[in-house]
Design a protein around this motif. Structure first.
Motif, PDB file in Angstrom:
ATOM      1  N   ASP A 192       0.833  -1.213   0.000  1.00 36.29           N
ATOM      2  CA  ASP A 192       0.000   0.000   0.000  1.00 36.29           C
ATOM      3  C   ASP A 192       0.865   1.259   0.000  1.00 36.29           C
ATOM      4  OD1 ASP A 192      -2.381  -1.379  -0.069  1.00 36.29           O
ATOM      5  OD2 ASP A 192      -2.626  -1.418   2.105  1.00 36.29           O
ATOM      6  N   ARG A 193       1.978   1.225   0.734  1.00 39.30           N
ATOM      7  CA  ARG A 193       2.879   2.376   0.756  1.00 39.30           C
ATOM      8  C   ARG A 193       3.557   2.552  -0.599  1.00 39.30           C
ATOM      9  NH1 ARG A 193       6.978   1.815   5.433  1.00 39.30           N
ATOM     10  NH2 ARG A 193       7.521   3.926   4.754  1.00 39.30           N
ATOM     11  N   LEU A 194       3.897   1.432  -1.260  1.00 41.71           N
ATOM     12  CA  LEU A 194       4.499   1.519  -2.590  1.00 41.71           C
ATOM     13  C   LEU A 194       3.540   2.158  -3.587  1.00 41.71           C
ATOM     14  CD1 LEU A 194       6.366  -1.890  -2.983  1.00 41.71           C
ATOM     15  CD2 LEU A 194       7.385   0.362  -3.061  1.00 41.71           C
ATOM     16  N   LEU A 195       2.250   1.815  -3.458  1.00 41.87           N
ATOM     17  CA  LEU A 195       1.260   2.369  -4.384  1.00 41.87           C
ATOM     18  C   LEU A 195       1.087   3.866  -4.186  1.00 41.87           C
ATOM     19  CD1 LEU A 195      -1.472  -0.431  -4.268  1.00 41.87           C
ATOM     20  CD2 LEU A 195      -0.038   0.190  -6.213  1.00 41.87           C
ATOM     21  N   GLY A 196       1.367   4.322  -2.953  1.00 42.24           N
ATOM     22  CA  GLY A 196       1.250   5.757  -2.697  1.00 42.24           C
ATOM     23  C   GLY A 196      -0.202   6.180  -2.563  1.00 42.24           C
ATOM     24  N   PRO A 197      -0.425   7.485  -2.430  1.00 40.85           N
ATOM     25  CA  PRO A 197      -1.800   7.986  -2.261  1.00 40.85           C
ATOM     26  C   PRO A 197      -2.626   7.770  -3.530  1.00 40.85           C
ATOM     27  CG  PRO A 197      -0.252   9.795  -2.567  1.00 40.85           C
ATOM     28  CD  PRO A 197       0.569   8.559  -2.446  1.00 40.85           C
ATOM     29  N   ASN A 198      -3.809   7.204  -3.352  1.00 41.34           N
ATOM     30  CA  ASN A 198      -4.661   6.944  -4.520  1.00 41.34           C
ATOM     31  C   ASN A 198      -5.949   7.759  -4.511  1.00 41.34           C
ATOM     32  OD1 ASN A 198      -5.977   5.651  -2.477  1.00 41.34           O
ATOM     33  ND2 ASN A 198      -5.560   3.575  -3.197  1.00 41.34           N
ATOM     34  N   GLN A 199      -6.155   8.564  -3.469  1.00 44.18           N
ATOM     35  CA  GLN A 199      -7.339   9.412  -3.432  1.00 44.18           C
ATOM     36  C   GLN A 199      -7.072  10.708  -4.186  1.00 44.18           C
ATOM     37  OE1 GLN A 199      -8.202   9.944   0.707  1.00 44.18           O
ATOM     38  NE2 GLN A 199      -9.341   8.028   0.868  1.00 44.18           N
ATOM     39  N   LEU A 200      -8.065  11.160  -4.935  1.00 43.10           N
ATOM     40  CA  LEU A 200      -7.910  12.418  -5.659  1.00 43.10           C
ATOM     41  C   LEU A 200      -7.879  13.580  -4.676  1.00 43.10           C
ATOM     42  CD1 LEU A 200     -10.356  11.834  -8.648  1.00 43.10           C
ATOM     43  CD2 LEU A 200      -7.858  11.754  -8.679  1.00 43.10           C
ATOM     44  N   PRO A 201      -7.119  14.623  -4.979  1.00 42.56           N
ATOM     45  CA  PRO A 201      -7.025  15.764  -4.060  1.00 42.56           C
ATOM     46  C   PRO A 201      -8.349  16.510  -3.940  1.00 42.56           C
ATOM     47  CG  PRO A 201      -5.896  16.251  -6.133  1.00 42.56           C
ATOM     48  CD  PRO A 201      -6.264  14.799  -6.170  1.00 42.56           C
ATOM     49  N   GLN A 202      -8.619  17.014  -2.742  1.00 45.39           N
ATOM     50  CA  GLN A 202      -9.788  17.853  -2.486  1.00 45.39           C
ATOM     51  C   GLN A 202      -9.354  19.310  -2.669  1.00 45.39           C
ATOM     52  OE1 GLN A 202     -12.848  16.397  -1.802  1.00 45.39           O
ATOM     53  NE2 GLN A 202     -11.712  14.500  -2.222  1.00 45.39           N
ATOM     54  N   ILE A 203      -9.661  19.860  -3.820  1.00 43.10           N
ATOM     55  CA  ILE A 203      -9.125  21.170  -4.190  1.00 43.10           C
ATOM     56  C   ILE A 203      -9.930  22.304  -3.544  1.00 43.10           C
ATOM     57  CG2 ILE A 203      -8.609  22.729  -6.101  1.00 43.10           C
ATOM     58  CD1 ILE A 203      -6.808  20.303  -6.002  1.00 43.10           C
ATOM     59  N   ASN A 204      -9.199  23.175  -2.843  1.00 44.94           N
ATOM     60  CA  ASN A 204      -9.769  24.392  -2.279  1.00 44.94           C
ATOM     61  C   ASN A 204      -8.735  25.506  -2.421  1.00 44.94           C
ATOM     62  OD1 ASN A 204     -12.332  23.388  -1.033  1.00 44.94           O
ATOM     63  ND2 ASN A 204     -10.890  22.102   0.101  1.00 44.94           N
ATOM     64  N   ASP A 234       7.269  35.152   0.026  1.00 44.41           N
ATOM     65  CA  ASP A 234       6.815  36.257  -0.817  1.00 44.41           C
ATOM     66  C   ASP A 234       5.334  36.491  -0.505  1.00 44.41           C
ATOM     67  OD1 ASP A 234       5.989  38.022  -2.730  1.00 44.41           O
ATOM     68  OD2 ASP A 234       6.671  36.855  -4.455  1.00 44.41           O
ATOM     69  N   PRO A 235       5.017  37.536   0.246  1.00 43.28           N
ATOM     70  CA  PRO A 235       3.613  37.757   0.663  1.00 43.28           C
ATOM     71  C   PRO A 235       2.674  38.087  -0.490  1.00 43.28           C
ATOM     72  CG  PRO A 235       4.987  39.634   1.260  1.00 43.28           C
ATOM     73  CD  PRO A 235       5.918  38.586   0.745  1.00 43.28           C
ATOM     74  N   SER A 236       3.213  38.372  -1.682  1.00 41.15           N
ATOM     75  CA  SER A 236       2.342  38.740  -2.805  1.00 41.15           C
ATOM     76  C   SER A 236       1.708  37.523  -3.488  1.00 41.15           C
ATOM     77  CB  SER A 236       3.149  39.538  -3.842  1.00 41.15           C
ATOM     78  OG  SER A 236       4.108  38.713  -4.485  1.00 41.15           O
ATOM     79  N   ILE A 237       2.104  36.310  -3.103  1.00 47.63           N
ATOM     80  CA  ILE A 237       1.542  35.119  -3.746  1.00 47.63           C
ATOM     81  C   ILE A 237       0.064  35.009  -3.381  1.00 47.63           C
ATOM     82  CG2 ILE A 237       1.615  32.590  -3.843  1.00 47.63           C
ATOM     83  CD1 ILE A 237       4.590  32.717  -3.379  1.00 47.63           C
ATOM     84  N   PRO A 238      -0.818  34.905  -4.364  1.00 44.49           N
ATOM     85  CA  PRO A 238      -2.257  34.818  -4.066  1.00 44.49           C
ATOM     86  C   PRO A 238      -2.624  33.431  -3.541  1.00 44.49           C
ATOM     87  CG  PRO A 238      -1.894  34.583  -6.413  1.00 44.49           C
ATOM     88  CD  PRO A 238      -0.554  34.883  -5.816  1.00 44.49           C
ATOM     89  N   LEU A 239      -3.885  33.262  -3.175  1.00 43.04           N
ATOM     90  CA  LEU A 239      -4.368  31.938  -2.772  1.00 43.04           C
ATOM     91  C   LEU A 239      -4.208  30.976  -3.953  1.00 43.04           C
ATOM     92  CD1 LEU A 239      -7.668  32.909  -0.900  1.00 43.04           C
ATOM     93  CD2 LEU A 239      -5.418  32.430   0.097  1.00 43.04           C
ATOM     94  N   ILE A 240      -3.801  29.757  -3.653  1.00 43.95           N
ATOM     95  CA  ILE A 240      -3.634  28.760  -4.712  1.00 43.95           C
ATOM     96  C   ILE A 240      -4.649  27.643  -4.528  1.00 43.95           C
ATOM     97  CG2 ILE A 240      -1.179  29.272  -4.937  1.00 43.95           C
ATOM     98  CD1 ILE A 240      -0.586  26.665  -3.512  1.00 43.95           C
ATOM     99  N   GLU A 241      -5.046  27.041  -5.628  1.00 46.75           N
ATOM    100  CA  GLU A 241      -6.008  25.941  -5.592  1.00 46.75           C
ATOM    101  C   GLU A 241      -5.250  24.637  -5.387  1.00 46.75           C
ATOM    102  OE1 GLU A 241      -8.439  26.119  -9.051  1.00 46.75           O
ATOM    103  OE2 GLU A 241      -9.564  27.870  -8.340  1.00 46.75           O
ATOM    104  N   CYS A 242      -5.426  24.041  -4.210  1.00 44.36           N
ATOM    105  CA  CYS A 242      -4.704  22.813  -3.899  1.00 44.36           C
ATOM    106  C   CYS A 242      -5.397  22.086  -2.763  1.00 44.36           C
ATOM    107  CB  CYS A 242      -3.253  23.119  -3.510  1.00 44.36           C
ATOM    108  SG  CYS A 242      -3.092  24.012  -1.948  1.00 44.36           S
ATOM    109  N   ASP A 243      -4.977  20.851  -2.522  1.00 44.63           N
ATOM    110  CA  ASP A 243      -5.387  20.085  -1.351  1.00 44.63           C
ATOM    111  C   ASP A 243      -4.365  20.376  -0.259  1.00 44.63           C
ATOM    112  OD1 ASP A 243      -5.596  18.015   0.621  1.00 44.63           O
ATOM    113  OD2 ASP A 243      -6.753  16.817  -0.797  1.00 44.63           O
TER     114      ASP A 243
END
Length: 358
Positions: A192-204, A234-243
Motif C-alpha cells: 500500500d505504501r508503494l502504491l502511494g496515495p490513490n485518493q484524488l485531491p480535495q481542491i480548495n 513572498d507575501p504577494s503570492i495569491p491563494l492557490i487551488e490545492c489540497d
C-alpha cells in the motif's frame, strides 16, 4: 557596370549590419586564436563586452572544453568545419551555460580567421530531460502498481486461509498461523505504501504560507538536531487551488528527508516566489507558485540524482525510498512539478504549482 557596383555596395552594407542583428552568438578569432569581434548576442550570452574581451585568447572562453587550440589550428589549416553540441562554458559559479558550437574558417583582409557560432541549449536540454524523467517515473509507477496488485491478491487468499486454519488448531499451533497473518499484513502495508496515495485531491483555495507554517510546526516538535528553519516568503503570492493536506505531506516528506541527511546545526530554508513562463511536463505555464526547500547539507549522491523520485531509491542505508516518490505523486496530482538540484553544500527541491488567472 553601374548596376553591379550598386549591388556590391548594397551587399557590403547588409553584410556589415547582419552580424549585429543575429540572434545567434558570433565570435571571431584571428589567426593567433585571439578574440577580435563579438556580436551583441555573443556579448549578452557571455555577459561581457567586446571591449573587455578584445584580444583575449579563445582558451579564456573554452577552458576545459573540447574546443581547444589544437582543434582550432587544424581548422585554420584544413578549412574543415567542426561542430560540438554539448559545450559547457563556465566563467564563474554564477554564470554557467551549455551551448552548441560551430566553428568554421573565414577570411578577413586576406587573412584566415575562425568564425564561432554559439547557440545556448540549456532550456531545450532541461525540457527534454524533465519530459524523459517524467515518462520514466510514470512507467516505474505503473509497473509497481501492476506488481503490487499481483502481490496483494494472493496475500489476501493466504491470510484468509491462515485465519480459517487458525480456528481448527490448538493454542500452540496457532502461533504459526498468527505469524503467517502478521507477515501477510506487513507485506500488504508495504505494498500500500508503494502504491502511494490513490485518493484524488480535495481542491480548495489555500494560503501556501499557512501550509508551510504547519510543516514548520510539526518539525519544531521533533527537532533533535537543532536544525534552523529559515522562512523566506513572498507575501504577494495569491491563494492557490490545492489540497492543503497533500501539499503539506509533500513538503513534510522533503523536509524530513533533509533533516535526516544533514548534520547538527545546519539550516533548512523554505522559500516562496512567483515564477513565470515555467515548463511543467513539456507544457508552458504562464504563472506558478514556486516553493523551494533548500538545505546546506552534504548533497545527494550523483549516481541517484536522475532516479531520485523513483520508488525504493534512497541515499541512506536505512531509507525506504518512498517519501520522495510519494511527494512526486502528490505534486503530480496538482498538475505541478517537483525537481531537485544538488551539489555538496546546497540541495534545493523546487515545487511548482500552477496559479489560475485571477
Amino acid at each position: 557596370m553601374q548596376k553591379r557596383q550598386l549591388i556590391q555596395e548594397q551587399k557590403k552594407i547588409y553584410q556589415q549590419a547582419l552580424a549585429s542583428q543575429l540572434v545567434t552568438a558570433v565570435i571571431i578569432l584571428n589567426q593567433d586564436l585571439n578574440i577580435v569581434y563579438l556580436n551583441p548576442s555573443a556579448e549578452a550570452l557571455l555577459n561581457k563586452s567586446l571591449a573587455k574581451l578584445y584580444h583575449y585568447p579563445a582558451d579564456y572562453i573554452f577552458a576545459n572544453t573540447t574546443i581547444n587550440n589544437k582543434r582550432l589550428k587544424q581548422l585554420l589549416a584544413s578549412g574543415q568545419e567542426l561542430t560540438d553540441s554539448d559545450i559547457v562554458i563556465e566563467f564563474s559559479e554564477s554564470h554557467r551555460f551549455t551551448a552548441e558550437v560551430t566553428a568554421s574558417s573565414v577570411e578577413f583582409d586576406q587573412k584566415p580567421h575562425v568564425l564561432l557560432e554559439l547557440k545556448q541549449i540549456d532550456q531545450q536540454k532541461q525540457i527534454s530531460l524533465e519530459v524523459f524523467q517524467h515518462q520514466q517515473w510514470v512507467a516505474a509507477r505503473d509497473l509497481i502498481k501492476g506488481l503490487a496488485h499481483e502481490i496483494k491478491n494472493p496475500l489476501g487468499g493466504l491470510r484468509g486461509a491462515a485465519q480459517l486454519l487458525n480456528r481448527e488448531l490448538n493454542t500452540e499451533q496457532q502461533e504459526y498461523t498468527n505469524m503467517i497473518i502478521e507477515q501477510a499484513d506487513r507485506l500488504t502495508n508495504l505494498v500500500d505504501r508503494l502504491l502511494g496515495p490513490n485518493q484524488l485531491p480535495q481542491i480548495n483555495q489555500n494560503n501556501i504560507h499557512s501550509v508551510l507554517e504547519k510543516v514548520c510546526q510539526v518539525i519544531s516538535f521533533s527537532n533533535e538536531k537543532q536544525i534552523t528553519l529559515v522562512r523566506d516568503y513572498d507575501p504577494s503570492i495569491p491563494l492557490i487551488e490545492c489540497d492543503q493536506e497533500k501539499i503539506q505531506q509533500a513538503v513534510l516528506n522533503i523536509v524530513s528527508n533533509a533533516i535526516q541527511a544533514i548534520e547538527n546545526d545546519c539550516s533548512i530554508t523554505l522559500k516562496t516566489r512567483i515564477a513565470s513562463n515555467k515548463t511543467i511536463n513539456g507544457k508552458r505555464v504562464k504563472l506558478t507558485a514556486q516553493i523551494s526547500i533548500i538545505d546546506n547539507g552534504p548533497g545527494i549522491p550523483p549516481h541517484i540524482q536522475d532516479t531520485l523520485f523513483y520508488p525504493m531509491v534512497s541515499g541512506r542505508s536505512n531509507g525506504t525510498g518512498l517519501g520522495l516518490s510519494i511527494s512526486q505523486t502528490l505534486v503530480n496530482q496538482h498538475q505541478g512539478k517537483l525537481s531537485c538540484h544538488s551539489r555538496p553544500g546546497h540541495t534545493e527541491f523546487v515545487i511548482l504549482l500552477p496559479l489560475t488567472q485571477q
